[in-house]
Design an enzyme around this catalytic site. Structure first.
Site, PDB file in Angstrom:
ATOM      1  N   ARG A  17      -9.056   0.919   9.454  1.00  9.31           N
ATOM      2  CA  ARG A  17      -8.485  -0.483   9.766  1.00  9.31           C
ATOM      3  C   ARG A  17      -9.441  -1.175  10.502  1.00  9.31           C
ATOM      4  NH1 ARG A  17      -2.607   0.400   9.396  1.00  9.31           N
ATOM      5  NH2 ARG A  17      -1.416  -1.272   9.659  1.00  9.31           N
ATOM      6  N   ARG A  40      12.327  -2.160  10.713  1.00  7.98           N
ATOM      7  CA  ARG A  40      11.320  -1.482  11.514  1.00  7.98           C
ATOM      8  C   ARG A  40      11.158  -2.246  12.879  1.00  7.98           C
ATOM      9  NH1 ARG A  40       5.835   0.080   8.203  1.00  7.98           N
ATOM     10  NH2 ARG A  40       5.012  -0.950   9.939  1.00  7.98           N
ATOM     11  N   LYS A  91       0.774  -1.163   0.145  1.00 12.23           N
ATOM     12  CA  LYS A  91      -0.026   0.006  -0.062  1.00 12.23           C
ATOM     13  C   LYS A  91       0.849   1.092   0.157  1.00 12.23           C
ATOM     14  CE  LYS A  91      -2.013  -0.783   3.894  1.00 12.23           C
ATOM     15  NZ  LYS A  91      -1.498  -2.042   4.365  1.00 12.23           N
ATOM     16  N   ARG A 122      11.962  -7.034   4.978  1.00 15.95           N
ATOM     17  CA  ARG A 122      11.974  -5.528   4.615  1.00 15.95           C
ATOM     18  C   ARG A 122      13.055  -4.617   5.597  1.00 15.95           C
ATOM     19  NH1 ARG A 122       6.345  -2.811   4.971  1.00 15.95           N
ATOM     20  NH2 ARG A 122       6.200  -2.875   7.187  1.00 15.95           N
ATOM     21  N   ARG A 130       0.313  -8.846  13.566  1.00 17.63           N
ATOM     22  CA  ARG A 130      -0.259  -7.798  12.528  1.00 17.63           C
ATOM     23  C   ARG A 130      -0.920  -8.591  11.472  1.00 17.63           C
ATOM     24  NH1 ARG A 130       5.097  -5.589  11.015  1.00 17.63           N
ATOM     25  NH2 ARG A 130       3.687  -3.983   9.531  1.00 17.63           N
TER      26      ARG A 130
HETATM   27  P1  AMP Z   1       1.379   0.531   9.242  1.00 20.46           P
HETATM   28  O1  AMP Z   1       2.803   1.421   8.827  1.00 20.46           O
HETATM   29  O2  AMP Z   1       0.441   1.173   8.209  1.00 20.46           O
HETATM   30  O3  AMP Z   1       1.761  -0.985   9.066  1.00 20.46           O
HETATM   31  O4  AMP Z   1       1.087   0.684  10.690  1.00 20.46           O
HETATM   32  C1  AMP Z   1       2.109   0.162  11.823  1.00 20.46           C
HETATM   33  C2  AMP Z   1       1.356   0.188  13.137  1.00 20.46           C
HETATM   34  O5  AMP Z   1       0.815   1.676  13.353  1.00 20.46           O
HETATM   35  C3  AMP Z   1       0.180  -0.775  13.183  1.00 20.46           C
HETATM   36  O6  AMP Z   1       0.637  -2.105  13.549  1.00 20.46           O
HETATM   37  C4  AMP Z   1      -0.660   0.031  14.425  1.00 20.46           C
HETATM   38  O7  AMP Z   1       0.001  -0.241  15.568  1.00 20.46           O
HETATM   39  C5  AMP Z   1      -0.717   1.599  14.158  1.00 20.46           C
HETATM   40  N1  AMP Z   1      -1.580   2.009  13.092  1.00 20.46           N
HETATM   41  C6  AMP Z   1      -1.338   2.435  11.878  1.00 20.46           C
HETATM   42  N2  AMP Z   1      -2.546   2.966  11.329  1.00 20.46           N
HETATM   43  C7  AMP Z   1      -3.424   2.322  12.221  1.00 20.46           C
HETATM   44  C8  AMP Z   1      -4.783   2.675  12.307  1.00 20.46           C
HETATM   45  N3  AMP Z   1      -5.532   3.067  11.274  1.00 20.46           N
HETATM   46  N4  AMP Z   1      -5.553   2.434  13.657  1.00 20.46           N
HETATM   47  C9  AMP Z   1      -4.811   1.759  14.583  1.00 20.46           C
HETATM   48  N5  AMP Z   1      -3.504   1.653  14.593  1.00 20.46           N
HETATM   49  C10 AMP Z   1      -2.863   1.847  13.463  1.00 20.46           C
END
Ligand code: AMP
Length: 215
Positions: free
Chosen positions: A88, A160, A13, A127, A171
Site C-alpha cells: 500500500r 464495517r 479487490k 456497503r 482512506r
Molecule cells: P482494507 O480492508 O484493505 O480496506 O484495509 C482496512 C484497513 O486495514 C486499512 O484502512 C488500514 O488501516 C489497514 N491495512 C490493510 N492493509 C494494510 C497495509 N498493507 N498496510 C497498512 N495498513 C493496512
C-alpha cells in the site's frame, strides 16, 4: 499465478480476489482481513492496529510485513496467491520485492482495478454485511430482495467500523497519496495491467481474467 491487486478502497479487490481464489485455488491474502481478525481476536497485534484502522490510516509497514511473510510461507500459497490490499506504499512494495527475491519467486502481474471516485463513495458508504449469512450487500446496488431476505431471516445489515463517511474520505486520501504511486512502480517493472472495474461483478471478473491471461 502470483498477483498484486491494486486499487482504491471500494474498487472490488476483495470481491474479485475471492472469485479467483474459488476458481483457481490461488489464496486471497488480504492484509485488511488478517488485521480485522487480529482485532476481533484481541491479539497484541490487533490491539496495536485497532485505532489506526478505525481512523483509516495505514498500520506500520513492519507489522503488515510480518503478516505477509507468515501467510505467503504457508503451503497453500506455494503455487500462487493474490495479494489484496498489500503493498500500500512504496516501502511495502520494496519489502515485498525483497521477500519474493528471498523465496526465489516473481510476481506475474499487478492489476489496477480502476473505478471513478463517485462510484467508490457509493460502494463504500453503502456497503453492509448480513449478520446471519455473511453476505456482502450494498444498500444502493444490491437487489431489494437480497436486502429484505437478510432482515426477514432475522439478520441485521452491519456496516464495517471504517466505512463511515469521515474515515472513508481519509482512506481515499491515503490511497491517492501513498498507494496510487505504486501504479508507476509496477508499470516501470513491466507488470502493470489495468481493468476498468465499474460494471457488474461478473463482467469485471471476465475482464480481469482476460487481463491476466487466465482461462
Ligand atoms: P482494507 O480492508 O484493505 O480496506 O484495509 C482496512 C484497513 O486495514 C486499512 O484502512 C488500514 O488501516 C489497514 N491495512 C490493510 N492493509 C494494510 C497495509 N498493507 N498496510 C497498512 N495498513 C493496512
Amino acid at each position: 499465478m502470483r498477483l498484486v491487486l491494486l486499487g482504491a478502497p471500494g474498487s472490488g479487490k476483495g470481491t474479485q480476489a475471492k472469485q479467483l481464489d474459488t476458481e483457481f485455488d490461488w489464496p486471497q491474502i488480504s492484509t485488511g482481513d488478517l488485521l480485522r481478525s487480529a482485532v476481533a481476536a484481541g491479539t497484541e497485534l490487533g490491539k496495536k492496529a485497532k485505532a489506526t484502522m478505525e481512523a483509516g490510516n495505514l498500520v506500520s509497514d513492519e507489522l503488515v510485513l510480518g503478516l505477509i511473510e507468515e501467510r505467503i510461507a504457508k503451503p497453500d500459497a506455494k503455487d500462487g496467491f493474490i495479494l489484496d490490499g498489500y503493498p500500500r506504499n512504496r516501502a511495502q512494495a520494496e519489502d515485498l520485492d525483497r521477500v519474493l527475491r528471498r523465496l526465489n519467486i516473481k510476481l506475474d502481474a499487478a492489476v489496477l482495478m480502476d473505478v471513478n471516485f463517485d462510484i467508490l463513495m457509493k460502494r463504500l458508504t453503502g456497503r453492509r454485511t448480513c449478520s446471519t449469512t455473511g453476505a456482502l450487500l450494498n444498500i444502493y446496488f444490491s437487489p431489494k430482495a437480497d436486502l429484505d431476505a437478510c432482515i426477514e431471516g432475522g439478520g441485521e445489515l452491519i456496516q464495517r467500523a471504517d466505512d463511515n463517511e469521515d474515515t472513508i474520505r481519509n482512506r481515499l486520501e491515503v490511497y491517492q497519496s501513498q498507494t496510487a504511486p505504486l501504479i508507476d512502480f509496477y508499470r516501470d517493472q513491466g507488470l502493470l495491467k489495468t481493468v476498468v472495474a465499474e460494471g457488474a461483478i461478473d463482467s469485471v471478473y471476465a475482464a480481469l481474467k482476460t487481463a491476466i491471461g487466465a482461462q
